[in-house]
Each structure stands twice: as structure tokens, then as C-alpha cells.
Design a protein around this motif. Structure first.
Motif, PDB file in Angstrom:
ATOM      1  N   SER A   1       8.947  10.684  -0.387  1.00 19.88           N
ATOM      2  CA  SER A   1       8.786   9.904   0.836  1.00 19.88           C
ATOM      3  C   SER A   1       9.637   8.647   0.895  1.00 19.88           C
ATOM      4  N   GLY A   2      10.059   8.130  -0.273  1.00 23.37           N
ATOM      5  CA  GLY A   2      10.816   6.885  -0.290  1.00 23.37           C
ATOM      6  C   GLY A   2       9.954   5.641  -0.145  1.00 23.37           C
ATOM      7  N   THR A   3       8.638   5.822  -0.141  1.00 18.86           N
ATOM      8  CA  THR A   3       7.709   4.713   0.080  1.00 18.86           C
ATOM      9  C   THR A   3       7.803   3.665  -1.028  1.00 18.86           C
ATOM     10  N   LEU A   4       7.997   2.414  -0.640  1.00 21.58           N
ATOM     11  CA  LEU A   4       7.946   1.309  -1.588  1.00 21.58           C
ATOM     12  C   LEU A   4       6.508   0.857  -1.773  1.00 21.58           C
ATOM     13  N   VAL A   5       6.160   0.480  -2.999  1.00 20.82           N
ATOM     14  CA  VAL A   5       4.819  -0.003  -3.314  1.00 20.82           C
ATOM     15  C   VAL A   5       4.892  -1.506  -3.516  1.00 20.82           C
ATOM     16  N   ALA A   6       4.029  -2.229  -2.821  1.00 17.62           N
ATOM     17  CA  ALA A   6       4.044  -3.679  -2.916  1.00 17.62           C
ATOM     18  C   ALA A   6       3.743  -4.130  -4.342  1.00 17.62           C
ATOM     19  N   ARG A   7       4.473  -5.121  -4.764  1.00 21.05           N
ATOM     20  CA  ARG A   7       4.311  -5.651  -6.113  1.00 21.05           C
ATOM     21  C   ARG A   7       2.860  -6.041  -6.400  1.00 21.05           C
ATOM     22  N   GLU A   8       2.215  -6.692  -5.440  1.00 24.49           N
ATOM     23  CA  GLU A   8       0.835  -7.125  -5.660  1.00 24.49           C
ATOM     24  C   GLU A   8      -0.125  -5.943  -5.801  1.00 24.49           C
ATOM     25  N   ASP A   9       0.197  -4.824  -5.173  1.00 21.02           N
ATOM     26  CA  ASP A   9      -0.646  -3.631  -5.311  1.00 21.02           C
ATOM     27  C   ASP A   9      -0.522  -3.041  -6.712  1.00 21.02           C
ATOM     28  N   ILE A  10       0.710  -3.001  -7.246  1.00 21.27           N
ATOM     29  CA  ILE A  10       0.903  -2.495  -8.601  1.00 21.27           C
ATOM     30  C   ILE A  10       0.139  -3.348  -9.600  1.00 21.27           C
ATOM     31  N   LEU A  11       0.242  -4.654  -9.458  1.00 22.74           N
ATOM     32  CA  LEU A  11      -0.422  -5.559 -10.395  1.00 22.74           C
ATOM     33  C   LEU A  11      -1.940  -5.491 -10.241  1.00 22.74           C
ATOM     34  N   ALA A  12      -2.425  -5.265  -9.028  1.00 23.82           N
ATOM     35  CA  ALA A  12      -3.868  -5.112  -8.815  1.00 23.82           C
ATOM     36  C   ALA A  12      -4.384  -3.867  -9.527  1.00 23.82           C
TER      37      ALA A  12
END
Length: 351
Positions: A161-172
Motif C-alpha cells: 500500500s505504501g502507507t507510512l506509519v506515524a513515528r508516535e504510533d510506532i513508539l506507542a
């Protein structure tokens, strides 16, 4: 005859990408998210010089490649491990982190190697779904975490999909599952510049995989690397073999790092010229596609089969990819500006 192997492995299907007939002299290859132009002359020359140096009969010696990658990534050398492509990094992380029956969270649809490696280890897998409007299923991932969760995979950006994941979501996610390895696949990093490599000390369960297969244009020699806390790297080195990375991969990677301008110029052309051109055409033509942070778009034209065949007749290969609901689509790699112009012209003539 009964199998000598584990029953769940004999029941699996192999990951078999459609590699046959991909001739770069015959086609523009927009089907595997590869770089669409050859590697630079210094890389070719470095490989030729190595072969002529009569060292093929020797075991590989890795020199300072780990230190150079650490400098490139802004981490300590002890936080880097080289691998035989990022696929090996993924496999090693899954094997080291989880045992049969453990729980893994792998949002989908995504790169097939994640679920393939999880299936080999006989893990229980939850697959929260990406959506075009919502992107990465952060809430569903967090809700899926249990005490038995040992692995969470976050592809940033996601493929197809090419979807980027927000940095804050990864860290959460990393903070919510300290007992789990949070595998962040950054194999398209040079296109996105999105990373959590600066958080390895704050979140010691982060394990990042990267590769020289995509932007650097070296998938045939299989060179990747893992970034994580030093203790994690030491543990992973206990699993990786001492000679798993071949010497030609080291030679090519060293030459690539010596000559980064060639790759940077290609990335700039793809992301700042070719990609906007394709997106503009798709918007004008009313063709649905997923927002993408990388060098590919997942699009859904009216007649996928007809368009795919027309493109092939014009010497352009793309990759059929249906979405979670079975809606047929095409994942299209974005190449140079000229290659993208040719792609758009064929799409326009197809209607």
C-alpha cells in the motif's frame, strides 16, 4: 511416505514471487519495486576488480562495513548487524524472538515474508487490517497485544500500500509491548527518510531491518542490515552464521556508500518528479490509489487485466495485487521521469 519434517511446515506453501520472464533488456521493470536504472559504474568496477583480484577462493572478510553503516545510520557500531538481504534479518528476528505457539501481530496486507517466517515458527498470528482512509491500524494493534505477544511487525512504509506509519504510533506500540520484539521494516528508508533508529536506547525492543536491494539497486547480491540495542545485536549474532553475507555484497555496498550521489539523484527524480506526475494523472483520470510514501503506488483501474496486458505489450511490467476484499489492483513501481511518462501514455491510450 510420511514427511521427515515438522507437519506444519509440510502443510505450508512456499513464497514464490513471479520472477520468470523478467528481462530488463525487453521490459521496463515496474513490478518489484526495484531501482529501474543500473547501478553506478564505480560499483560495477569494484565488483570486477574484486573478481580479478583472485579472492573468490577465500572466506568473506567484512572489514569496516559495520562501522560505515553505523555512521550512515547515526547509531553505534554495536547496534548494527549485516545480513544476507533484509529477508534474512526478518527471519533471524522472528526465530530469535518467538517460539511455537507464541503470539505475533502482523498487520496486513503486507510483505509475504513476515507471515512466511511466522508460519515456519508455527506462531499464532493476528492480522489487523490497513485501510486506505485509516492507514496503519494503530488502535487494533494495541488492542491485540497480550502477555503472549512476542512479535509485532510494522512495515514503514507498508508494501503493497505504501502507507507510512506515524513515528508516535510506532513508539506507542513499542511502549505497550515491552516483552515483544517490534520489528520495524525500513527497507525503503532512502525514499521516506522515516526512521526510529534514534530511539533504540529509549525502546530496547525495537529491531529495524534495512536493505541495499531497493534504493541502492543491489537485490541480486543480497545485502541488508539490522539496527537494534547492542544486547539484541549480540543475541542475533548467535543465530546468524559467520559467513552468511557474501563478499561480493560487501564490495558492492562499500562502493555504493563511497558514491551516494548517484542514488540520491535517482531518489530525488523518482520522488520529486516522476511520482507527482503519475499521481497527477491518476487524480485527473479518476483512478483510485492508496497514498504512498515510497517509490510505488497501489492503484485500482477499471479493468486491471486489460491495462496490465496493454502495459506488457508496450514493454512495461507491473504487479497485480488484490486488496483485502479481493478487489483487483496493480502495484506500480515508479521509475525515472521518462519511464513514468511512457507509463502514463500507455495508460491514457488504454482509457
Amino acid at each position: 511416505m510420511s514427511s521427515i519434517f515438522k507437519p506444519h511446515i509440510t502443510r505450508m506453501s512456499a513464497y514464490a514471487p513471479p520472477l520468470e520472464g523478467r528481462n530488463p533488456q525487453q521490459f521496463t521493470l515496474l513490478d518489484f519495486n526495484e531501482r529501474t536504472i543500473p547501478v553506478s559504474e564505480p560499483i560495477k568496477q569494484a565488483l570486477v576488480d574484486f573478481i580479478r583480484g583472485d579472492r573468490l577462493q577465500m572466506y568473506p572478510s567484512y572489514g569496516d562495513i559495520t562501522e560505515r553503516l553505523a555512521d550512515y545510520c547515526g547509531v553505534d557500531a554495536g547496534q548494527v548487524m549485516i545480513t544476507n538481504g533484509s529477508d534474512q534479518g526478518i527471519d533471524l528476528i522472528v526465530r530469535a524472538a518467538a517460539a511455537a505457539g507464541d503470539h505475533a501481530i502482523i498487520p496486513g496486507p503486507s510483505f509475504a515474508m513476515y507471515t512466511q517466517c511466522a508460519a515456519v515458527e508455527n506462531l499464532r498470528v493476528s492480522e489487523p487490517g490497513y485501510t486506505r482512509s485509516g492507514g496503519f491500524p494503530t488502535a487494533a494493534v494495541l488492542a491485540s497485544i497480550t502477555e503472549a505477544t512476542r512479535l509485532i511487525v510494522i512495515a514503514n512504509p507498508n508494501n503493497p500500500s505504501g502507507t507510512l506509519v506515524a513515528r508516535e504510533d510506532i513508539l506507542a506500540v513499542a511502549a505497550a509491548a515491552p516483552q515483544a520484539a517490534v520489528l520495524v521494516d525500513e527497507c525503503y528508508f532512502e525514499y521516506t527518510q522515516a526512521t526510529v533508529a534514534d530511539q533504540l536506547a529509549a525502546h530496547e525492543n525495537l529491531v529495524i531491518t534495512r536493505t541495499f536491494s531497493k534504493t541502492w539497486g543491489l537485490p541480486s547480491v543480497r545485502f541488508g542490515y539490522v539496527l537494534s540495542a547492542a544486547d539484541n545485536i549480540r543475541a542475533l549474532l548467535n543465530v546468524r552464521g559467520p559467513y552468511d553475507v557474501n563478499q561480493l555484497a560487501i564490495v558492492a555496498a562499500q562502493a555504493a556508500l563511497d558514491n551516494p550521489a548517484y542514488t540520491r539523484e535517482y531518489v530525488r527524480e523518482v520522488m520529486e518528479q516522476a511520482k507527482p506526475l503519475l499521481e497527477q494523472y491518476l487524480d485527473t483520470a479518476g483512478i483510485d490509489y492508496w497514498p504512498s510514501g515510497a517509490n510505488y503506488l497501489w492503484l485500482f483501474p477499471q479493468d486491471v487485466t486489460v491495462l496490465s496486458e496493454r502495459l506488457k505489450e508496450a514493454g512495461i511490467l507491473v504487479r497485480p495485487k488484490a486488496d483485502a476484499d479481493g478487489r483487483p489492483g496493480l502495484r506500480v513501481t515508479i521509475g525515472t521521469l521518462d519511464q513514468t511518462r511512457q507509463l502514463v501514455e500507455v495508460m491514457k491510450s488504454t482509457g
